[in-house]
Design an enzyme around this catalytic site. Sequence first.
Site, PDB file in Angstrom:
ATOM      1  N   ASP A  10       0.796  -1.240   0.000  1.00 57.57           N
ATOM      2  CA  ASP A  10       0.000   0.000   0.000  1.00 57.57           C
ATOM      3  C   ASP A  10       0.826   1.287   0.000  1.00 57.57           C
ATOM      4  O   ASP A  10       0.523   2.236   0.750  1.00 57.57           O
ATOM      5  CB  ASP A  10      -0.954   0.016   1.197  1.00 57.57           C
ATOM      6  N   ASP A  52      -4.775  -0.680  -1.504  1.00 58.89           N
ATOM      7  CA  ASP A  52      -6.134  -0.424  -1.042  1.00 58.89           C
ATOM      8  C   ASP A  52      -6.939   0.068  -2.237  1.00 58.89           C
ATOM      9  O   ASP A  52      -6.472   0.943  -2.990  1.00 58.89           O
ATOM     10  CB  ASP A  52      -6.112   0.653   0.051  1.00 58.89           C
ATOM     11  N   HIS A  54     -10.764   0.996  -2.569  1.00 54.02           N
ATOM     12  CA  HIS A  54     -12.084   1.075  -1.966  1.00 54.02           C
ATOM     13  C   HIS A  54     -13.115   1.716  -2.900  1.00 54.02           C
ATOM     14  O   HIS A  54     -12.816   2.718  -3.572  1.00 54.02           O
ATOM     15  CB  HIS A  54     -12.025   1.925  -0.693  1.00 54.02           C
ATOM     16  N   HIS A  86     -10.372   7.269   1.759  1.00 58.27           N
ATOM     17  CA  HIS A  86      -9.019   7.131   1.210  1.00 58.27           C
ATOM     18  C   HIS A  86      -8.968   6.020   0.170  1.00 58.27           C
ATOM     19  O   HIS A  86      -9.782   5.095   0.192  1.00 58.27           O
ATOM     20  CB  HIS A  86      -8.008   6.829   2.329  1.00 58.27           C
ATOM     21  N   LYS A 111      -7.164  -4.775  -2.819  1.00 61.33           N
ATOM     22  CA  LYS A 111      -7.878  -5.270  -1.644  1.00 61.33           C
ATOM     23  C   LYS A 111      -8.817  -4.182  -1.145  1.00 61.33           C
ATOM     24  O   LYS A 111      -8.652  -3.011  -1.476  1.00 61.33           O
ATOM     25  CB  LYS A 111      -6.896  -5.673  -0.538  1.00 61.33           C
ATOM     26  N   CYS A 156      -1.920  -2.434   7.844  1.00 58.89           N
ATOM     27  CA  CYS A 156      -1.835  -3.299   6.672  1.00 58.89           C
ATOM     28  C   CYS A 156      -0.550  -4.125   6.624  1.00 58.89           C
ATOM     29  O   CYS A 156      -0.571  -5.277   6.213  1.00 58.89           O
ATOM     30  CB  CYS A 156      -2.007  -2.471   5.400  1.00 58.89           C
TER      31      CYS A 156
END
Length: 213
Positions: A10, A52, A54, A86, A111, A156
């Site tokens: 990340d 990440d 999202h 974020h 993810k 993470c």
Amino acid sequence: MTKRALLLVDIQNDFCAGGALAVPEGDSTVDVANALIDWCKTRGDAVVASMDWHPADHGSFASQHNVEPYTQGRLDSLPQTFWPDHCVQDTEGAELHPLLKHKAIDAVFHKGANPQIDSYSAFFDNGHKQKTQLDEWLRHHEISTLIVVGLATDYCVKFTVLDALSLGYSVNVITDGCRGVNLNPQDSAQAFMNMSAAGATLYTLADWVETQG
């Protein structure tokens, strides 16, 4: 010979300076990551990255619950810190840091796309109900040893390392290539202790280069 991979966790704009969830000194992980990328590439080691990723309505976002960021609550019956919005899919904040050596990355694994549950680990969601493609990719390439750097140490990185160990990987964490959120002052130090206790080996970059040749 044991096959290795460098796993970049990340290292995205929103976790670095000026980002929506900027980790203190998050940018400093980039130089360490790039040094390790060069080190690995000269030895034929793979380089992979997690991101990440999202949706805009992700349930871990404080904005979805009308609460202040960093409020504690529950999501999918699990304890949850509600974060600032974020790493929203296809935004600049979700992109890998521009100074990271992108072209050297062999595969990227997203993810956190399920809005109903958070996903700190690069391997599983927080409830261990769904896996990413990372474990399958590593096994396909017969990789059994990981070198891990990234953001954030206490979330993470920690959960990625603990899951990797539980899956049977040998894990080396480069401590100066990680930075933590530290909602509590000792969170990162505790995270490193937890990773070590679970079986990870901790190195600084200098120690790694010196001892691994």
